[in-house]
Design a protein around this motif. Sequence first.
Motif, PDB file in Angstrom:
ATOM      1  N   ARG A 122     -47.403  43.642 -17.614  1.00  0.00           N
ATOM      2  CA  ARG A 122     -48.831  43.890 -17.831  1.00  0.00           C
ATOM      3  C   ARG A 122     -49.459  42.809 -18.710  1.00  0.00           C
ATOM      4  N   ALA A 123     -48.667  42.250 -19.618  1.00  0.00           N
ATOM      5  CA  ALA A 123     -49.195  41.240 -20.534  1.00  0.00           C
ATOM      6  C   ALA A 123     -49.564  39.944 -19.825  1.00  0.00           C
ATOM      7  N   PHE A 124     -48.956  39.670 -18.653  1.00  0.00           N
ATOM      8  CA  PHE A 124     -49.183  38.391 -17.982  1.00  0.00           C
ATOM      9  C   PHE A 124     -49.757  38.510 -16.573  1.00  0.00           C
ATOM     10  N   LEU A 125     -49.712  39.686 -15.986  1.00  0.00           N
ATOM     11  CA  LEU A 125     -50.082  39.820 -14.581  1.00  0.00           C
ATOM     12  C   LEU A 125     -51.549  39.509 -14.314  1.00  0.00           C
ATOM     13  N   ALA A 126     -52.433  39.954 -15.183  1.00  0.00           N
ATOM     14  CA  ALA A 126     -53.864  39.706 -14.964  1.00  0.00           C
ATOM     15  C   ALA A 126     -54.159  38.207 -14.916  1.00  0.00           C
ATOM     16  N   GLY A 127     -53.498  37.445 -15.785  1.00  0.00           N
ATOM     17  CA  GLY A 127     -53.693  36.001 -15.778  1.00  0.00           C
ATOM     18  C   GLY A 127     -53.222  35.372 -14.483  1.00  0.00           C
ATOM     19  N   MET A 128     -52.069  35.803 -13.982  1.00  0.00           N
ATOM     20  CA  MET A 128     -51.560  35.290 -12.713  1.00  0.00           C
ATOM     21  C   MET A 128     -52.516  35.620 -11.575  1.00  0.00           C
ATOM     22  N   ALA A 129     -52.955  36.874 -11.530  1.00  0.00           N
ATOM     23  CA  ALA A 129     -53.842  37.310 -10.454  1.00  0.00           C
ATOM     24  C   ALA A 129     -55.163  36.537 -10.502  1.00  0.00           C
ATOM     25  N   GLY A 130     -55.665  36.305 -11.717  1.00  0.00           N
ATOM     26  CA  GLY A 130     -56.914  35.572 -11.856  1.00  0.00           C
ATOM     27  C   GLY A 130     -56.797  34.122 -11.399  1.00  0.00           C
ATOM     28  N   ARG A 131     -55.624  33.518 -11.617  1.00  0.00           N
ATOM     29  CA  ARG A 131     -55.415  32.131 -11.186  1.00  0.00           C
ATOM     30  C   ARG A 131     -54.998  32.037  -9.721  1.00  0.00           C
ATOM     31  N   GLY A 132     -54.666  33.186  -9.123  1.00  0.00           N
ATOM     32  CA  GLY A 132     -54.290  33.209  -7.715  1.00  0.00           C
ATOM     33  C   GLY A 132     -52.937  32.606  -7.431  1.00  0.00           C
ATOM     34  N   ARG A 133     -52.033  32.647  -8.401  1.00  0.00           N
ATOM     35  CA  ARG A 133     -50.686  32.140  -8.166  1.00  0.00           C
ATOM     36  C   ARG A 133     -49.758  32.669  -9.253  1.00  0.00           C
ATOM     37  N   GLY A 134     -48.486  32.649  -8.947  1.00  0.00           N
ATOM     38  CA  GLY A 134     -47.494  33.087  -9.927  1.00  0.00           C
ATOM     39  C   GLY A 134     -46.392  33.885  -9.257  1.00  0.00           C
ATOM     40  N   THR A 135     -45.329  34.123 -10.014  1.00  0.00           N
ATOM     41  CA  THR A 135     -44.197  34.910  -9.528  1.00  0.00           C
ATOM     42  C   THR A 135     -43.694  35.805 -10.644  1.00  0.00           C
ATOM     43  N   VAL A 136     -43.480  37.065 -10.310  1.00  0.00           N
ATOM     44  CA  VAL A 136     -42.861  38.023 -11.228  1.00  0.00           C
ATOM     45  C   VAL A 136     -41.469  38.326 -10.707  1.00  0.00           C
ATOM     46  N   VAL A 137     -40.468  38.033 -11.513  1.00  0.00           N
ATOM     47  CA  VAL A 137     -39.074  38.251 -11.129  1.00  0.00           C
ATOM     48  C   VAL A 137     -38.527  39.442 -11.903  1.00  0.00           C
ATOM     49  N   THR A 138     -37.890  40.354 -11.189  1.00  0.00           N
ATOM     50  CA  THR A 138     -37.241  41.500 -11.816  1.00  0.00           C
ATOM     51  C   THR A 138     -35.747  41.409 -11.556  1.00  0.00           C
ATOM     52  N   ILE A 139     -34.971  41.239 -12.621  1.00  0.00           N
ATOM     53  CA  ILE A 139     -33.521  41.220 -12.475  1.00  0.00           C
ATOM     54  C   ILE A 139     -33.037  42.660 -12.478  1.00  0.00           C
ATOM     55  N   ALA A 140     -32.757  43.167 -11.293  1.00  0.00           N
ATOM     56  CA  ALA A 140     -32.222  44.529 -11.167  1.00  0.00           C
ATOM     57  C   ALA A 140     -30.695  44.417 -11.141  1.00  0.00           C
ATOM     58  N   SER A 141     -30.038  44.974 -10.139  1.00  0.00           N
ATOM     59  CA  SER A 141     -28.576  44.950 -10.103  1.00  0.00           C
ATOM     60  C   SER A 141     -28.118  45.592  -8.814  1.00  0.00           C
ATOM     61  N   ALA A 142     -26.882  45.297  -8.426  1.00  0.00           N
ATOM     62  CA  ALA A 142     -26.275  46.043  -7.327  1.00  0.00           C
ATOM     63  C   ALA A 142     -26.220  47.521  -7.679  1.00  0.00           C
ATOM     64  N   ALA A 143     -26.148  47.828  -8.980  1.00  0.00           N
ATOM     65  CA  ALA A 143     -26.165  49.221  -9.438  1.00  0.00           C
ATOM     66  C   ALA A 143     -27.526  49.867  -9.212  1.00  0.00           C
ATOM     67  N   GLY A 144     -28.535  49.062  -8.866  1.00  0.00           N
ATOM     68  CA  GLY A 144     -29.829  49.607  -8.502  1.00  0.00           C
ATOM     69  C   GLY A 144     -29.939  49.904  -7.024  1.00  0.00           C
ATOM     70  N   LEU A 145     -28.869  49.622  -6.278  1.00  0.00           N
ATOM     71  CA  LEU A 145     -28.825  49.911  -4.852  1.00  0.00           C
ATOM     72  C   LEU A 145     -27.943  51.115  -4.549  1.00  0.00           C
ATOM     73  N   VAL A 146     -26.935  51.331  -5.381  1.00  0.00           N
ATOM     74  CA  VAL A 146     -26.023  52.466  -5.199  1.00  0.00           C
ATOM     75  C   VAL A 146     -25.473  52.861  -6.560  1.00  0.00           C
ATOM     76  N   GLY A 147     -25.470  54.163  -6.868  1.00  0.00           N
ATOM     77  CA  GLY A 147     -25.019  54.641  -8.163  1.00  0.00           C
ATOM     78  C   GLY A 147     -23.527  54.439  -8.372  1.00  0.00           C
ATOM     79  N   VAL A 148     -23.163  54.153  -9.618  1.00  0.00           N
ATOM     80  CA  VAL A 148     -21.777  53.843  -9.957  1.00  0.00           C
ATOM     81  C   VAL A 148     -21.338  54.683 -11.141  1.00  0.00           C
ATOM     82  N   ALA A 149     -20.099  55.158 -11.122  1.00  0.00           N
ATOM     83  CA  ALA A 149     -19.553  55.956 -12.212  1.00  0.00           C
ATOM     84  C   ALA A 149     -19.545  55.164 -13.519  1.00  0.00           C
ATOM     85  N   ARG A 150     -19.716  55.880 -14.637  1.00  0.00           N
ATOM     86  CA  ARG A 150     -19.783  55.305 -15.979  1.00  0.00           C
ATOM     87  C   ARG A 150     -21.020  54.441 -16.160  1.00  0.00           C
ATOM     88  N   GLN A 151     -21.993  54.588 -15.287  1.00  0.00           N
ATOM     89  CA  GLN A 151     -23.235  53.826 -15.413  1.00  0.00           C
ATOM     90  C   GLN A 151     -24.445  54.711 -15.119  1.00  0.00           C
TER      91      GLN A 151
END
Length: 275
Positions: A122-151
């Motif tokens: 939220r702190a940077f998205l408005a600026g990107m949208a206003g300039r009409g360019r940019g990339t937001v990267v979210t580092i998720a995980s394979a654990a975000g595709l299928v649940g794993v024990a102890r996690q």
Amino acid sequence: MAEGTGLSGATLLVTGGGSGLGRRLALGAAQRGSRVVIWDLDAVRAEGVRDEILAAGGDAEALAVDVTDRDAVNAAAASTGHVDVLVNNAGVVSGNHLLEADDAAIERTLKVNVLALYWVTRAFLAGMAGRGRGTVVTIASAAGLVGVARQTDYSASKFAAFGFNESLRAELRANRHEVNTLVVCPYYIDTGMFEGVRTRWPLLLPILREEDVATKVLDAIESGRQQLVLPPMVKLLPALRVLPVGAFDWLMDIFGVNRTMDHFTGRAGDRAAKE
């Protein structure tokens, strides 16, 4: 689909940039000509990466920021200025069974891995949208595709991170903002975060090298990709859910997915370690 963001001459900010994958992303982006901003909870680590970049002739700055603190994020964002590429990389893991997990560690995992995505983006998205360019990267995980024990907390947080990216992408498309989103779902990376993790037959997936993952992420930013799963065969795991639950569990056991954390000895995060 929005276009990729060229890194030469761009400003790239990486959270959790003082170590592990974040450090590799910072160093790699600087080598490609980016001005790099390193945010990390640990000022010494952030400044160490900054100094590495400056010593190599690059352009970098470092800030100590608690990404779970909305006011701290907004203040740091005002100091940082415009950003072309935002890499939401900060993440922690407790690695405990639900009944054994410490309350504070669970809360910390969810705050760093989920809530921080909202405050920082939220702190940077408005600026990107206003300039009409940019990339937001979210580092998720394979654990975000299928649940794993102890996690339980970690998997839940990474499922949320994947959903955050997907909803953000839909929102940007609906509002015709030329800002790209990239979600990254890697298998275990050899950063020290998952010390003791093992794979077993027949999964045969190697622990990924952080420098290899960083290169692929930076390539994906420049090419405009919207999803990066490493290694690619991990994409098949969510497809197993079309099977009856019993068959799904049986195959997960055969693949060894729920046994990878049996010998986990990694850290729960800097703050938890200090406390």
